[in-house]
Design a protein around this motif. Sequence first.
Motif, mmCIF file in Angstrom:
data_model
loop_
_atom_site.group_PDB
_atom_site.id
_atom_site.type_symbol
_atom_site.label_atom_id
_atom_site.label_comp_id
_atom_site.label_asym_id
_atom_site.label_seq_id
_atom_site.Cartn_x
_atom_site.Cartn_y
_atom_site.Cartn_z
ATOM 1 N N PRO A 45 0.810 -1.222 0.000
ATOM 2 C CA PRO A 45 0.000 0.000 0.000
ATOM 3 C C PRO A 45 0.845 1.274 0.000
ATOM 4 O O PRO A 45 0.320 2.371 -0.151
ATOM 5 N N ILE A 46 2.147 1.140 0.197
ATOM 6 C CA ILE A 46 3.029 2.308 0.252
ATOM 7 C C ILE A 46 4.190 2.116 -0.723
ATOM 8 O O ILE A 46 4.416 1.001 -1.180
ATOM 9 N N TYR A 47 4.922 3.204 -0.985
ATOM 10 C CA TYR A 47 6.129 3.073 -1.797
ATOM 11 C C TYR A 47 7.324 2.997 -0.861
ATOM 12 O O TYR A 47 7.560 3.906 -0.076
ATOM 13 N N GLU A 48 8.032 1.904 -0.891
ATOM 14 C CA GLU A 48 9.235 1.763 -0.062
ATOM 15 C C GLU A 48 10.213 0.868 -0.825
ATOM 16 O O GLU A 48 9.895 -0.309 -1.068
ATOM 17 N N LEU A 320 7.646 16.886 -4.130
ATOM 18 C CA LEU A 320 6.500 17.187 -3.261
ATOM 19 C C LEU A 320 6.483 16.332 -1.996
ATOM 20 O O LEU A 320 5.949 16.748 -0.976
ATOM 21 N N SER A 321 7.078 15.145 -2.056
ATOM 22 C CA SER A 321 7.082 14.272 -0.876
ATOM 23 C C SER A 321 7.961 14.892 0.211
ATOM 24 O O SER A 321 8.802 15.740 -0.078
ATOM 25 N N PHE A 322 7.783 14.461 1.468
ATOM 26 C CA PHE A 322 8.512 15.135 2.558
ATOM 27 C C PHE A 322 10.008 14.854 2.515
ATOM 28 O O PHE A 322 10.801 15.581 3.110
ATOM 29 N N ASP A 327 6.486 8.121 -0.946
ATOM 30 C CA ASP A 327 5.325 8.831 -1.506
ATOM 31 C C ASP A 327 4.564 9.535 -0.390
ATOM 32 O O ASP A 327 3.426 9.955 -0.565
ATOM 33 N N ASP A 328 5.195 9.647 0.765
ATOM 34 C CA ASP A 328 4.549 10.236 1.938
ATOM 35 C C ASP A 328 4.576 11.774 1.851
ATOM 36 O O ASP A 328 5.644 12.363 1.672
ATOM 37 N N VAL A 355 4.696 11.259 -6.154
ATOM 38 C CA VAL A 355 3.487 11.904 -5.624
ATOM 39 C C VAL A 355 2.863 12.756 -6.718
ATOM 40 O O VAL A 355 3.558 13.501 -7.392
ATOM 41 N N ASN A 356 1.583 12.643 -6.883
ATOM 42 C CA ASN A 356 0.947 13.371 -7.960
ATOM 43 C C ASN A 356 -0.491 13.691 -7.567
ATOM 44 O O ASN A 356 -0.820 14.808 -7.186
ATOM 45 N N ASP A 357 -1.328 12.639 -7.612
ATOM 46 C CA ASP A 357 -2.765 12.828 -7.392
ATOM 47 C C ASP A 357 -3.091 13.420 -6.031
ATOM 48 O O ASP A 357 -3.970 14.268 -5.904
#
Length: 434
Positions: A45-48, A320-322, A327-328, A355-357
Motif C-alpha cells: 500500500p506504500i512506496y518503499e 512534493l514528498s517530505f 510517496d509520503d 506523488v501526484n494525485d
Amino acid sequence: MKIAVIGTGYVGVTTAASLGELSHEIMGVDIDKEKIRKLKLGTLPIYEPGLEPLLQQLLKDGALQFTTSIQEAVDFADIIFIAVGTPSLPNGEPNMTYVEQVAKEIGRTVRHDKIVVNKSTVPVGTADRVKELILHEMKAREIEANIDVVSNPEFLQEGKALQDAREPQRIVLGCSSEVATEKMLGVYAALEAPKIVTTPRNAEMIKYASNAFLATKISFMNELARLCDRLNVDITEVAKGMGLDQRIGDHFLKAGIGFGGSCFPKDVSALCSMGNQAHMEMSILQHVQEVNFTQPNWFVEQMSKIMNGLHGKKVALLGLSFKPETDDIREAPSLKLIPKFLELGAFVMAYDPIVNDKVKERFSEIIVTEDPYEAVSQSDAIVLCTEWRMFLEIDWRRVKELMEDNYLFDGRNVLNPKEMRKVGFSYWGVGRRL
Ligand code: UGA
C-alpha cells in the motif's frame, strides 16, 4: 517463532517483512479488508524501495500471511506486535485510540500466555496501560494467562526502511520480566546490533528523545542558516566544519526548508504534551517547533525579496514528498510552500516522480505535471523542494533554456552553486553564501 503484527501501515508491513526474513512465521493483521486483499496478492500500500519484492518472496515461501481477523492472529502467535498509528490530535497529544482498541481486542480474544510488543511510538506509561486494558477484558471473560507487555520502538527511516531493519544501529527492548526479555532477545537473535534491555518506560522515552534530538539538530541548523544568510557565511561549510567533531557528528546537520513527515513533527509535539502533563515546560522543543513552523515562511520571504515580489510570477516546485524515496506527503514542506505562493499571487507548477494525485486533490489551483521539464517550462523560478536523485541528475542546461527567468532556489542545499551559476541560474540556497 510465531509472530502477529497488528497494523499494516508503513511500520507494520516493514516489521512483518523484516521479521519474516529472520525466519519467523508471521501473520499480518489489519481491519482494512482492501489493504489485506492487496497484501495477500503481494501489492504494497506504500512506496518503499525493496519492500515489495521481499513481501512477494515471503508470501511465496509461506513465511508471511495476512488476515483481517484478530482472533486468528492472536490464536496463531506467541508474540503480538502492535504497529498501529498514533497521529497527533489537534492539541498535539498523540491519538491513542487505535493502540487502546487493539489492546482491548487482544484482551477479548486471548486464551493463553502472550507477549505483546508495542512498536508504535507511544507516550511513557503506555506499556502499563496496554497491559491494564488487556487484563481488564480478560477478567471479564474469566481468562487467566500471563501477559507481558514490551516496548520495542522502531527507528526505521522511510525510504531506507528495509536497510534500517536489516542493519539496525540498536535494538531497544523495554521488558518487565525475564521471560519477556529472553523471548525478545530470541526474536532478534539473528541481528548483530547492540541490544539495550531496559524498562518499558525507559524504552518509550528513548524513542521520543531520539526523534526530538534529531529534530533539534535540524532546527538548530535552520536557525543558524538564517543568520549565515545575513552574515555572508555558508551554512554547508559550517556544517562540514562542525560535523568532523565526533561529539557532534555529521548527520542531520542539513539546513533546508524544514523537517516534515509523520514522525518528527508529531513526536516533538507529543514530548511537549508529556512535559505539559508533568508540569514541565519543554522550552527547547517549543523553539524547535517554532523554527520549523516559520522556516517555509522565511524561505518564501527571501524568494520574494530576491525576485521583487511573487505576484504574477510562475514558480515551479520540484519534489512534493517530505523527503526522497517515499510517496509520503504528511507534513511535507511542499504543502506549506504552495499556499504561501498562492497567497502572494504566484502561479504554481509542480512535479514529483511519485506523488501526484494526492497533491492535485488538495490544491486545484496548481498544475501538477507528469514531466519535470514541463513543470519548469516558462517558469520564473524553480524551487528544489525534495532532493530526489533525478533532480541532481537532471539536464540543468535544458531546464534553464525552458525557463522564462533564471531563479533557482535550492530548498535542500544539494546543488553546486558555482556550477548552477555557470549554467546561467541566479542560484540561492538556504544560508548558502558560496
Ligand atoms: C524519522 C527518524 O529518522 C527515524 O529514525 C524514525 O524511526 C522515524 O522518524 C519514525 O519515528 O518512524 P523519517 O520521518 O522517515 O524518520 O525521516 P528522516 O529521514 O528522519 O527525515 C525527517 C525530515 O527531516 C525530512 O523532512 C528531512 O528532509 C528532514 N531533514 C533530515 C533535514 O531537513 N535535514 C537533515 O539534516 C536531515
